[in-house]
Design an enzyme around this catalytic site. Structure first.
Site, mmCIF file in Angstrom:
data_model
loop_
_atom_site.group_PDB
_atom_site.id
_atom_site.type_symbol
_atom_site.label_atom_id
_atom_site.label_comp_id
_atom_site.label_asym_id
_atom_site.label_seq_id
_atom_site.Cartn_x
_atom_site.Cartn_y
_atom_site.Cartn_z
ATOM 1 N N ASP A 1 0.801 -1.149 -0.074
ATOM 2 C CA ASP A 1 -0.071 -0.114 0.027
ATOM 3 C C ASP A 1 1.000 1.333 0.022
ATOM 4 O OD1 ASP A 1 -2.626 1.364 0.518
ATOM 5 O OD2 ASP A 1 -1.220 2.115 2.249
ATOM 6 N N HIS B 1 5.223 14.683 -15.032
ATOM 7 C CA HIS B 1 5.915 16.118 -15.107
ATOM 8 C C HIS B 1 5.729 16.835 -13.826
ATOM 9 C CE1 HIS B 1 2.513 19.194 -15.545
ATOM 10 N NE2 HIS B 1 1.715 18.131 -16.175
ATOM 11 N N ASP C 1 -2.065 19.382 -10.988
ATOM 12 C CA ASP C 1 -1.527 19.322 -12.378
ATOM 13 C C ASP C 1 -0.023 20.019 -12.198
ATOM 14 O OD1 ASP C 1 -0.697 19.447 -14.691
ATOM 15 O OD2 ASP C 1 -1.973 21.226 -15.445
ATOM 16 N N GLU D 1 6.604 20.317 -19.384
ATOM 17 C CA GLU D 1 5.667 19.621 -20.218
ATOM 18 C C GLU D 1 4.647 20.750 -20.412
ATOM 19 O OE1 GLU D 1 1.631 17.785 -20.249
ATOM 20 O OE2 GLU D 1 2.269 19.334 -19.225
ATOM 21 N N GLU D 2 4.477 21.685 -19.636
ATOM 22 C CA GLU D 2 3.468 22.674 -19.830
ATOM 23 C C GLU D 2 3.746 23.475 -21.184
ATOM 24 O OE1 GLU D 2 0.594 22.418 -18.582
ATOM 25 O OE2 GLU D 2 0.796 21.795 -16.485
ATOM 26 N N ASP E 1 -0.337 11.956 -14.949
ATOM 27 C CA ASP E 1 -0.415 13.533 -15.010
ATOM 28 C C ASP E 1 -2.052 13.776 -14.670
ATOM 29 O OD1 ASP E 1 -0.463 16.015 -15.646
ATOM 30 O OD2 ASP E 1 -0.175 15.956 -17.848
ATOM 31 N N HIS F 1 -4.972 24.554 -14.205
ATOM 32 C CA HIS F 1 -4.003 25.641 -14.845
ATOM 33 C C HIS F 1 -4.487 27.113 -14.093
ATOM 34 C CE1 HIS F 1 -2.327 23.695 -18.478
ATOM 35 N NE2 HIS F 1 -2.077 22.845 -17.429
ATOM 36 N N ASP G 1 -5.255 8.494 -3.531
ATOM 37 C CA ASP G 1 -4.844 7.218 -2.774
ATOM 38 C C ASP G 1 -5.163 6.013 -3.973
ATOM 39 O OD1 ASP G 1 -4.242 5.420 -0.882
ATOM 40 O OD2 ASP G 1 -6.207 5.397 -0.048
ATOM 41 N N ASP H 1 -1.994 3.759 -5.301
ATOM 42 C CA ASP H 1 -1.665 2.367 -5.143
ATOM 43 C C ASP H 1 -1.974 1.614 -6.658
ATOM 44 O OD1 ASP H 1 -1.768 2.570 -2.459
ATOM 45 O OD2 ASP H 1 -3.779 2.371 -2.014
HETATM 46 N N1 TRP Z 1 -1.138 17.282 -19.826
HETATM 47 C C1 TRP Z 1 -2.038 18.171 -19.427
HETATM 48 C C2 TRP Z 1 -1.558 19.198 -18.547
HETATM 49 O O1 TRP Z 1 -0.521 19.156 -18.131
HETATM 50 C C3 TRP Z 1 -3.408 17.810 -18.843
HETATM 51 C C4 TRP Z 1 -4.151 16.694 -19.646
HETATM 52 C C5 TRP Z 1 -5.092 17.128 -20.370
HETATM 53 C C6 TRP Z 1 -3.810 15.465 -19.900
HETATM 54 N N2 TRP Z 1 -5.330 15.953 -21.119
HETATM 55 C C7 TRP Z 1 -4.945 15.155 -20.617
HETATM 56 C C8 TRP Z 1 -3.015 14.543 -18.986
HETATM 57 C C9 TRP Z 1 -4.998 13.696 -20.889
HETATM 58 C C10 TRP Z 1 -3.318 13.332 -19.406
HETATM 59 C C11 TRP Z 1 -3.933 12.679 -20.395
HETATM 60 O O2 TRP Z 1 -1.687 20.547 -18.477
HETATM 61 ZN ZN ZN Z 2 -1.144 21.017 -16.936
#
Ligand code: TRP
Ligand code: ZN
Ligand code: CA
Length: 453
Positions: free
Chosen positions: A58, A140, A152, A186-187, A215, A302, A317, A321
Protein backbone atom coordinates in the site's frame (compact mmCIF):
# COMPACT_ATOMS: atom_id res chain seq x y z
CA UNK A 1 2.92 -33.80 20.61
CA UNK A 2 4.84 -30.68 21.48
CA UNK A 3 8.34 -30.36 20.23
CA UNK A 4 10.90 -27.93 21.42
CA UNK A 5 11.57 -25.94 18.35
CA UNK A 6 13.12 -22.58 18.05
CA UNK A 7 13.33 -20.19 15.20
CA UNK A 8 16.33 -17.98 15.27
CA UNK A 9 15.93 -14.60 13.66
CA UNK A 10 17.94 -14.05 10.55
CA UNK A 11 20.26 -11.51 12.04
CA UNK A 12 21.29 -13.41 15.14
CA UNK A 13 24.39 -15.56 15.22
CA UNK A 14 23.86 -19.06 13.93
CA UNK A 15 25.01 -20.75 17.08
CA UNK A 16 22.58 -19.66 19.71
CA UNK A 17 21.97 -21.36 22.99
CA UNK A 18 18.28 -21.43 23.59
CA UNK A 19 16.18 -22.45 26.49
CA UNK A 20 14.24 -25.38 25.20
CA UNK A 21 11.56 -27.43 26.83
CA UNK A 22 13.19 -30.76 26.14
CA UNK A 23 10.64 -33.38 25.22
CA UNK A 24 11.31 -36.66 23.53
CA UNK A 25 9.86 -37.11 20.11
CA UNK A 26 7.65 -40.10 19.57
CA UNK A 27 9.07 -43.00 17.66
CA UNK A 28 7.91 -43.12 14.08
CA UNK A 29 6.75 -46.36 12.54
CA UNK A 30 9.67 -48.22 11.04
CA UNK A 31 7.79 -48.90 7.82
CA UNK A 32 8.71 -46.46 5.09
CA UNK A 33 6.23 -45.90 2.31
CA UNK A 34 7.53 -42.62 1.04
CA UNK A 35 9.89 -42.48 -1.92
CA UNK A 36 13.51 -42.14 -1.00
CA UNK A 37 15.70 -39.85 -3.02
CA UNK A 38 19.39 -40.17 -2.59
CA UNK A 39 20.98 -36.76 -2.58
CA UNK A 40 24.73 -36.36 -2.36
CA UNK A 41 25.75 -33.79 0.17
CA UNK A 42 27.19 -31.60 -2.52
CA UNK A 43 24.11 -31.72 -4.71
CA UNK A 44 22.91 -28.40 -5.89
CA UNK A 45 20.87 -28.41 -9.02
CA UNK A 46 18.82 -25.51 -10.25
CA UNK A 47 18.35 -22.37 -8.18
CA UNK A 48 15.29 -22.21 -6.00
CA UNK A 49 12.15 -21.39 -7.91
CA UNK A 50 10.85 -17.92 -7.11
CA UNK A 51 8.31 -17.85 -4.36
CA UNK A 52 5.96 -15.95 -6.66
CA UNK A 53 5.38 -12.39 -7.66
CA UNK A 54 5.23 -10.24 -4.59
CA UNK A 55 2.21 -8.04 -4.10
CA UNK A 56 2.74 -4.30 -4.18
CA UNK A 57 2.63 -2.57 -0.81
CA UNK A 58 0.00 0.00 0.00
CA UNK A 59 1.35 3.45 -0.85
CA UNK A 60 0.57 5.59 2.19
CA UNK A 61 -1.70 8.48 1.21
CA UNK A 62 -0.26 10.53 4.07
CA UNK A 63 3.20 10.28 2.52
CA UNK A 64 1.95 11.30 -0.93
CA UNK A 65 0.15 14.26 0.62
CA UNK A 66 3.25 15.25 2.59
CA UNK A 67 5.07 15.61 -0.73
CA UNK A 68 2.24 17.82 -2.01
CA UNK A 69 2.54 19.98 1.09
CA UNK A 70 6.24 20.43 0.35
CA UNK A 71 5.58 21.28 -3.30
CA UNK A 72 2.97 23.82 -2.18
CA UNK A 73 5.50 25.39 0.22
CA UNK A 74 8.05 25.54 -2.57
CA UNK A 75 5.56 27.33 -4.82
CA UNK A 76 4.52 29.71 -2.05
CA UNK A 77 8.14 30.59 -1.36
CA UNK A 78 8.87 31.16 -5.05
CA UNK A 79 6.23 33.49 -6.37
CA UNK A 80 3.36 31.02 -6.27
CA UNK A 81 4.43 28.60 -8.98
CA UNK A 82 6.84 25.85 -9.93
CA UNK A 83 7.02 26.68 -13.62
CA UNK A 84 9.83 25.98 -16.07
CA UNK A 85 12.60 28.53 -15.78
CA UNK A 86 11.39 29.78 -12.40
CA UNK A 87 13.13 29.07 -9.09
CA UNK A 88 10.17 26.98 -7.88
CA UNK A 89 10.86 24.41 -10.55
CA UNK A 90 14.47 23.80 -9.62
CA UNK A 91 13.51 23.74 -5.93
CA UNK A 92 10.95 21.04 -6.75
CA UNK A 93 13.61 18.99 -8.53
CA UNK A 94 15.98 19.37 -5.58
CA UNK A 95 13.28 18.18 -3.17
CA UNK A 96 12.47 15.04 -5.16
CA UNK A 97 16.12 14.27 -5.90
CA UNK A 98 17.15 14.46 -2.25
CA UNK A 99 14.48 11.91 -1.28
CA UNK A 100 15.58 9.54 -4.03
CA UNK A 101 19.27 9.86 -3.27
CA UNK A 102 18.64 9.08 0.40
CA UNK A 103 16.65 5.99 -0.64
CA UNK A 104 19.45 4.49 -2.70
CA UNK A 105 18.47 5.52 -6.23
CA UNK A 106 20.98 6.50 -8.85
CA UNK A 107 19.77 9.92 -9.92
CA UNK A 108 20.61 11.90 -13.03
CA UNK A 109 19.73 15.51 -13.80
CA UNK A 110 19.31 16.02 -17.51
CA UNK A 111 19.52 19.66 -18.59
CA UNK A 112 17.94 21.20 -21.64
CA UNK A 113 17.08 24.68 -22.81
CA UNK A 114 13.61 25.90 -23.63
CA UNK A 115 12.41 29.45 -24.18
CA UNK A 116 15.82 30.68 -23.17
CA UNK A 117 15.75 29.03 -19.77
CA UNK A 118 17.44 25.91 -18.45
CA UNK A 119 15.09 23.00 -17.85
CA UNK A 120 15.68 19.76 -16.00
CA UNK A 121 14.52 16.18 -16.21
CA UNK A 122 15.20 14.09 -13.15
CA UNK A 123 15.84 10.40 -13.79
CA UNK A 124 16.11 7.86 -10.98
CA UNK A 125 17.32 4.32 -11.58
CA UNK A 126 16.75 1.58 -9.04
CA UNK A 127 19.91 -0.54 -9.04
CA UNK A 128 19.45 -4.07 -10.32
CA UNK A 129 17.08 -5.87 -12.63
CA UNK A 130 17.59 -6.84 -16.25
CA UNK A 131 19.27 -3.90 -18.02
CA UNK A 132 17.70 -5.09 -21.27
CA UNK A 133 14.17 -4.76 -19.89
CA UNK A 134 13.53 -1.34 -18.44
CA UNK A 135 10.16 -0.37 -17.01
CA UNK A 136 9.60 3.36 -16.59
CA UNK A 137 7.07 5.44 -14.66
CA UNK A 138 7.03 9.21 -14.92
CA UNK A 139 5.25 12.46 -14.24
CA UNK A 140 5.80 16.09 -15.17
CA UNK A 141 7.06 18.11 -12.25
CA UNK A 142 6.56 21.60 -13.66
CA UNK A 143 3.48 23.71 -13.08
CA UNK A 144 2.04 26.46 -15.22
CA UNK A 145 3.13 29.92 -14.10
CA UNK A 146 -0.36 30.84 -12.87
CA UNK A 147 -0.36 28.49 -9.89
CA UNK A 148 1.32 25.92 -7.67
CA UNK A 149 0.23 23.00 -9.85
CA UNK A 150 -0.68 20.64 -7.03
CA UNK A 151 -3.10 18.47 -8.97
CA UNK A 152 -1.35 19.35 -12.26
CA UNK A 153 1.02 17.74 -11.66
CA UNK A 154 2.17 17.59 -8.07
CA UNK A 155 -0.22 14.65 -7.79
CA UNK A 156 1.52 12.46 -10.37
CA UNK A 157 4.95 13.63 -9.23
CA UNK A 158 4.26 12.79 -5.58
CA UNK A 159 2.72 9.40 -6.38
CA UNK A 160 5.65 8.39 -8.57
CA UNK A 161 8.05 9.59 -5.86
CA UNK A 162 6.27 7.69 -3.11
CA UNK A 163 6.13 4.55 -5.24
CA UNK A 164 9.86 4.79 -5.79
CA UNK A 165 10.37 5.19 -2.06
CA UNK A 166 8.14 2.13 -1.50
CA UNK A 167 10.39 0.16 -3.85
CA UNK A 168 13.32 1.14 -1.68
CA UNK A 169 11.56 0.39 1.62
CA UNK A 170 10.56 -3.06 0.35
CA UNK A 171 14.04 -3.84 -0.87
CA UNK A 172 12.20 -4.80 -4.02
CA UNK A 173 14.18 -6.97 -6.43
CA UNK A 174 12.29 -6.76 -9.71
CA UNK A 175 13.23 -8.91 -12.67
CA UNK A 176 13.14 -5.79 -14.83
CA UNK A 177 15.17 -2.67 -14.26
CA UNK A 178 13.07 0.17 -12.84
CA UNK A 179 13.46 3.79 -13.86
CA UNK A 180 11.44 6.71 -12.57
CA UNK A 181 11.31 10.11 -14.24
CA UNK A 182 10.13 13.66 -13.48
CA UNK A 183 9.85 15.78 -16.58
CA UNK A 184 10.51 19.47 -17.01
CA UNK A 185 8.63 21.92 -19.22
CA UNK A 186 5.67 19.65 -19.98
CA UNK A 187 3.47 22.71 -19.90
CA UNK A 188 5.50 24.28 -22.70
CA UNK A 189 4.73 21.35 -25.01
CA UNK A 190 6.17 18.13 -23.58
CA UNK A 191 9.61 19.66 -23.90
CA UNK A 192 11.45 17.61 -21.28
CA UNK A 193 10.08 14.20 -22.22
CA UNK A 194 10.63 14.90 -25.93
CA UNK A 195 14.20 15.86 -25.15
CA UNK A 196 14.76 12.68 -23.15
CA UNK A 197 13.39 10.38 -25.86
CA UNK A 198 15.21 12.23 -28.64
CA UNK A 199 18.51 11.93 -26.79
CA UNK A 200 18.13 8.31 -25.81
CA UNK A 201 20.31 6.17 -28.07
CA UNK A 202 18.27 3.77 -30.20
CA UNK A 203 19.76 0.78 -28.37
CA UNK A 204 18.61 2.20 -25.02
CA UNK A 205 15.18 3.03 -26.41
CA UNK A 206 14.73 -0.54 -27.57
CA UNK A 207 15.31 -1.76 -24.02
CA UNK A 208 12.26 0.10 -22.71
CA UNK A 209 9.55 -2.44 -22.05
CA UNK A 210 7.08 0.24 -21.09
CA UNK A 211 6.48 3.83 -20.01
CA UNK A 212 3.65 4.69 -17.62
CA UNK A 213 2.54 8.31 -17.27
CA UNK A 214 0.82 9.98 -14.33
CA UNK A 215 -0.43 13.48 -15.07
CA UNK A 216 -3.28 14.74 -12.86
CA UNK A 217 -4.38 11.85 -10.64
CA UNK A 218 -6.02 13.70 -7.75
CA UNK A 219 -8.63 15.84 -9.47
CA UNK A 220 -11.15 17.27 -6.99
CA UNK A 221 -14.19 16.00 -8.92
CA UNK A 222 -12.47 12.86 -10.16
CA UNK A 223 -13.01 10.40 -12.92
CA UNK A 224 -10.99 7.22 -13.22
CA UNK A 225 -9.45 7.18 -16.65
CA UNK A 226 -7.02 4.61 -18.00
CA UNK A 227 -5.01 5.28 -21.16
CA UNK A 228 -6.07 3.09 -24.04
CA UNK A 229 -2.63 2.16 -25.33
CA UNK A 230 -0.48 -0.88 -24.60
CA UNK A 231 -2.97 -3.67 -23.78
CA UNK A 232 -0.84 -5.22 -21.04
CA UNK A 233 -0.35 -1.96 -19.18
CA UNK A 234 -4.00 -1.04 -19.66
CA UNK A 235 -5.18 -4.39 -18.34
CA UNK A 236 -2.88 -4.15 -15.32
CA UNK A 237 -4.49 -0.86 -14.31
CA UNK A 238 -8.01 -2.01 -15.08
CA UNK A 239 -7.51 -5.19 -13.07
CA UNK A 240 -6.41 -3.13 -10.10
CA UNK A 241 -9.50 -0.93 -10.21
CA UNK A 242 -11.77 -3.90 -10.78
CA UNK A 243 -10.24 -5.47 -7.69
CA UNK A 244 -11.15 -2.47 -5.54
CA UNK A 245 -14.59 -2.17 -7.15
CA UNK A 246 -13.99 1.10 -8.98
CA UNK A 247 -15.26 1.54 -12.54
CA UNK A 248 -12.89 3.02 -15.10
CA UNK A 249 -13.26 4.63 -18.48
CA UNK A 250 -10.85 5.05 -21.34
CA UNK A 251 -9.00 8.37 -21.25
CA UNK A 252 -10.23 10.59 -24.10
CA UNK A 253 -9.48 14.13 -22.91
CA UNK A 254 -6.70 14.71 -25.36
CA UNK A 255 -4.63 11.72 -26.42
CA UNK A 256 -1.05 12.79 -26.76
CA UNK A 257 -1.42 15.70 -24.38
CA UNK A 258 1.15 14.44 -21.93
CA UNK A 259 4.62 12.94 -21.59
CA UNK A 260 3.76 9.44 -22.77
CA UNK A 261 3.33 10.85 -26.30
CA UNK A 262 7.03 11.02 -27.24
CA UNK A 263 7.52 7.47 -25.97
CA UNK A 264 4.53 6.26 -27.95
CA UNK A 265 5.86 7.97 -31.07
CA UNK A 266 9.17 6.18 -30.56
CA UNK A 267 7.42 2.81 -30.42
CA UNK A 268 7.59 2.28 -26.67
CA UNK A 269 4.53 0.62 -25.10
CA UNK A 270 2.75 3.25 -23.01
CA UNK A 271 -0.06 3.57 -20.52
CA UNK A 272 -1.18 5.76 -17.69
CA UNK A 273 -3.84 7.15 -15.40
CA UNK A 274 -5.77 10.41 -15.32
CA UNK A 275 -8.60 11.83 -13.20
CA UNK A 276 -9.70 14.58 -15.57
CA UNK A 277 -8.93 18.23 -16.31
CA UNK A 278 -11.28 20.90 -17.66
CA UNK A 279 -13.84 18.56 -19.22
CA UNK A 280 -17.25 18.28 -17.52
CA UNK A 281 -18.33 15.25 -15.53
CA UNK A 282 -21.53 13.77 -16.97
CA UNK A 283 -24.52 12.60 -14.97
CA UNK A 284 -23.63 9.00 -15.78
CA UNK A 285 -20.08 9.56 -14.55
CA UNK A 286 -21.30 11.19 -11.33
CA UNK A 287 -23.58 8.21 -10.90
CA UNK A 288 -20.74 5.72 -10.92
CA UNK A 289 -17.98 7.81 -9.33
CA UNK A 290 -19.79 10.27 -7.16
CA UNK A 291 -18.90 13.94 -7.31
CA UNK A 292 -20.71 16.67 -9.17
CA UNK A 293 -22.27 16.26 -12.59
CA UNK A 294 -22.11 19.26 -14.87
CA UNK A 295 -18.89 20.45 -13.28
CA UNK A 296 -15.28 20.11 -14.46
CA UNK A 297 -13.17 17.27 -13.14
CA UNK A 298 -10.76 20.01 -12.10
CA UNK A 299 -12.23 23.52 -11.91
CA UNK A 300 -8.80 24.84 -10.90
CA UNK A 301 -7.02 23.39 -13.93
CA UNK A 302 -4.15 25.70 -14.84
CA UNK A 303 -5.29 28.34 -12.39
CA UNK A 304 -4.14 29.81 -9.10
CA UNK A 305 -6.53 27.67 -7.08
CA UNK A 306 -4.63 24.49 -7.98
CA UNK A 307 -3.34 24.24 -4.41
CA UNK A 308 -3.30 21.48 -1.82
CA UNK A 309 -7.03 22.21 -1.40
CA UNK A 310 -7.54 21.08 -5.01
CA UNK A 311 -7.06 17.37 -4.34
CA UNK A 312 -9.49 14.51 -3.88
CA UNK A 313 -7.78 12.25 -1.36
CA UNK A 314 -9.62 9.11 -2.40
CA UNK A 315 -8.65 9.53 -6.04
CA UNK A 316 -5.05 10.29 -5.13
CA UNK A 317 -4.90 7.25 -2.86
CA UNK A 318 -6.42 4.83 -5.36
CA UNK A 319 -4.26 6.04 -8.23
CA UNK A 320 -1.10 5.89 -6.13
CA UNK A 321 -1.87 2.31 -5.18
CA UNK A 322 -2.69 1.46 -8.80
CA UNK A 323 0.66 2.92 -9.82
CA UNK A 324 2.54 0.76 -7.31
CA UNK A 325 0.51 -2.27 -8.36
CA UNK A 326 1.53 -1.73 -11.99
CA UNK A 327 5.19 -1.21 -11.10
CA UNK A 328 5.26 -4.40 -9.06
CA UNK A 329 3.26 -6.46 -11.50
CA UNK A 330 4.86 -5.33 -14.74
CA UNK A 331 8.42 -5.58 -13.45
CA UNK A 332 7.63 -9.21 -12.58
CA UNK A 333 9.52 -8.86 -9.39
CA UNK A 334 9.85 -11.30 -6.60
CA UNK A 335 10.71 -10.60 -3.04
CA UNK A 336 13.35 -13.15 -2.26
CA UNK A 337 12.45 -15.34 0.68
CA UNK A 338 14.67 -14.63 3.65
CA UNK A 339 17.72 -16.82 3.88
CA UNK A 340 19.66 -17.89 6.91
CA UNK A 341 16.70 -18.65 9.19
CA UNK A 342 17.46 -21.66 11.34
CA UNK A 343 14.88 -23.91 12.94
CA UNK A 344 16.15 -26.46 15.40
CA UNK A 345 15.26 -29.12 17.93
CA UNK A 346 17.84 -29.90 20.57
CA UNK A 347 15.80 -32.38 22.56
CA UNK A 348 17.66 -35.70 22.86
CA UNK A 349 15.99 -38.68 21.19
CA UNK A 350 17.25 -42.12 22.11
CA UNK A 351 17.91 -44.44 19.16
CA UNK A 352 17.01 -48.04 20.07
CA UNK A 353 19.76 -50.51 19.27
CA UNK A 354 19.07 -52.44 16.07
CA UNK A 355 15.47 -51.33 16.36
CA UNK A 356 12.72 -49.07 15.12
CA UNK A 357 13.35 -45.70 13.48
CA UNK A 358 12.96 -42.61 15.65
CA UNK A 359 12.47 -39.01 14.65
CA UNK A 360 13.20 -35.52 15.85
CA UNK A 361 10.95 -32.79 14.46
CA UNK A 362 11.01 -29.11 13.70
CA UNK A 363 7.99 -27.13 12.66
CA UNK A 364 8.53 -24.40 10.09
CA UNK A 365 5.96 -21.64 9.76
CA UNK A 366 5.60 -18.17 8.37
CA UNK A 367 7.50 -18.79 5.16
CA UNK A 368 6.14 -18.55 1.64
CA UNK A 369 6.66 -20.96 -1.20
CA UNK A 370 9.02 -23.86 -1.34
CA UNK A 371 12.11 -24.82 0.58
CA UNK A 372 15.46 -23.89 -0.98
CA UNK A 373 17.49 -25.92 -3.44
CA UNK A 374 20.28 -25.90 -0.90
CA UNK A 375 18.50 -26.59 2.36
CA UNK A 376 21.08 -27.10 5.10
CA UNK A 377 20.28 -30.01 7.39
CA UNK A 378 22.25 -30.00 10.60
CA UNK A 379 22.59 -33.45 12.17
CA UNK A 380 24.17 -34.06 15.54
CA UNK A 381 23.99 -37.70 16.65
CA UNK A 382 26.00 -39.14 19.49
CA UNK A 383 26.66 -42.79 18.73
CA UNK A 384 29.36 -45.36 19.35
CA UNK A 385 29.31 -46.70 15.76
CA UNK A 386 27.81 -44.53 13.04
CA UNK A 387 27.99 -47.37 10.52
CA UNK A 388 24.82 -48.69 12.14
CA UNK A 389 22.79 -45.64 11.20
CA UNK A 390 20.44 -44.90 8.30
CA UNK A 391 19.41 -41.24 8.27
CA UNK A 392 16.68 -39.53 6.25
CA UNK A 393 15.18 -36.09 6.16
CA UNK A 394 11.39 -36.27 5.92
CA UNK A 395 9.63 -33.32 4.29
CA UNK A 396 6.26 -32.20 5.69
CA UNK A 397 4.45 -34.38 3.12
CA UNK A 398 6.55 -37.41 4.10
CA UNK A 399 8.93 -37.38 1.14
CA UNK A 400 12.21 -38.86 2.32
CA UNK A 401 15.64 -37.58 1.42
CA UNK A 402 18.41 -40.02 2.23
CA UNK A 403 21.20 -38.28 4.10
CA UNK A 404 23.28 -41.29 5.03
CA UNK A 405 23.26 -45.06 4.49
CA UNK A 406 24.46 -47.67 6.95
CA UNK A 407 27.61 -49.72 6.62
CA UNK A 408 31.29 -49.15 5.91
CA UNK A 409 31.32 -46.20 8.19
CA UNK A 410 33.77 -47.09 10.92
CA UNK A 411 33.59 -44.09 13.23
CA UNK A 412 31.42 -42.78 16.02
CA UNK A 413 29.01 -39.80 16.04
CA UNK A 414 27.38 -38.05 13.11
CA UNK A 415 28.09 -34.36 13.19
CA UNK A 416 27.37 -33.15 9.70
CA UNK A 417 25.61 -30.47 7.75
CA UNK A 418 23.95 -32.06 4.73
CA UNK A 419 22.74 -30.05 1.76
CA UNK A 420 19.43 -31.16 0.32
CA UNK A 421 17.65 -29.97 -2.81
CA UNK A 422 14.27 -29.44 -1.16
CA UNK A 423 12.98 -27.05 -3.83
CA UNK A 424 10.02 -29.29 -4.64
CA UNK A 425 8.83 -29.21 -1.03
CA UNK A 426 6.58 -26.64 0.57
CA UNK A 427 8.64 -24.91 3.25
CA UNK A 428 6.00 -24.68 5.97
CA UNK A 429 5.12 -27.73 8.01
CA UNK A 430 6.74 -30.32 10.24
CA UNK A 431 10.05 -31.67 9.01
CA UNK A 432 11.55 -34.74 10.64
CA UNK A 433 14.95 -36.28 10.93
CA UNK A 434 14.45 -40.05 10.84
CA UNK A 435 17.22 -42.22 12.25
CA UNK A 436 17.28 -45.99 12.39
CA UNK A 437 19.97 -48.16 13.97
CA UNK A 438 20.21 -51.31 11.86
CA UNK A 439 23.12 -53.08 13.56
CA UNK A 440 23.48 -54.68 16.96
CA UNK A 441 25.65 -53.62 19.90
CA UNK A 442 26.39 -49.90 19.42
CA UNK A 443 23.85 -47.30 20.52
CA UNK A 444 23.32 -43.57 20.77
CA UNK A 445 20.87 -40.67 20.52
CA UNK A 446 19.91 -37.71 18.36
CA UNK A 447 21.37 -34.70 20.11
CA UNK A 448 20.21 -31.96 17.72
CA UNK A 449 18.47 -31.49 14.38
CA UNK A 450 18.32 -28.18 12.53
CA UNK A 451 17.19 -26.78 9.23
CA UNK A 452 18.64 -23.61 7.75
CA UNK A 453 16.65 -22.01 4.95
N1 TRP B 1 -1.12 17.30 -19.79
C1 TRP B 1 -2.11 18.31 -19.51
C2 TRP B 1 -1.46 19.38 -18.63
O1 TRP B 1 -0.52 19.11 -17.95
C3 TRP B 1 -3.29 17.76 -18.80
C4 TRP B 1 -4.08 16.84 -19.64
C5 TRP B 1 -5.09 17.17 -20.46
C6 TRP B 1 -3.91 15.46 -19.76
N2 TRP B 1 -5.55 16.05 -21.09
C7 TRP B 1 -4.87 15.02 -20.67
C8 TRP B 1 -3.06 14.56 -19.15
C9 TRP B 1 -4.95 13.67 -20.99
C10 TRP B 1 -3.16 13.22 -19.47
C11 TRP B 1 -4.10 12.78 -20.39
O2 TRP B 1 -1.93 20.47 -18.63
ZN1 ZN C 1 -0.94 21.14 -17.03
CA1 CA D 1 23.58 -50.52 17.10
Amino acid sequence: MTHSVSRMPRRTAAATVLALAGLLATAAPAATAAPVTAVPTTARTSPATPAGTAAAPDVPLANVKAHLTQLQSIATANGGNRAHGRPGYKASVDYVKAKLDAAGFTTTLQQFTSSGATGYNLIADWPGGDPNQVLMAGAHLDSVSSGAGINDNGSGSAAVLETALAVSRAGFKPAKHLRFAWWGAEELGLVGSKYYVANLPATERSKLSGYMNFDMIGSPNPGYFVYDDDPTIEKTFKDYFTGIGVATEIETEGDGRSDHAPFKSAGVPVGGLFTGASRTKTAAQAQKWGGTAGQSFDRCYHSSCDTTANINDTALDRNSDALAHAVWTLSAGTTEPPTGDTYQNTADVAIPDNGAAVTSSVTVSGRTGNAPAALKVGVDIVHTWRGDLVIDLLAPDGTAYRLKNSGNDSADNVQETYTVDASSEVANGTWRLRVQDVGPYDTGYISAFSLTF
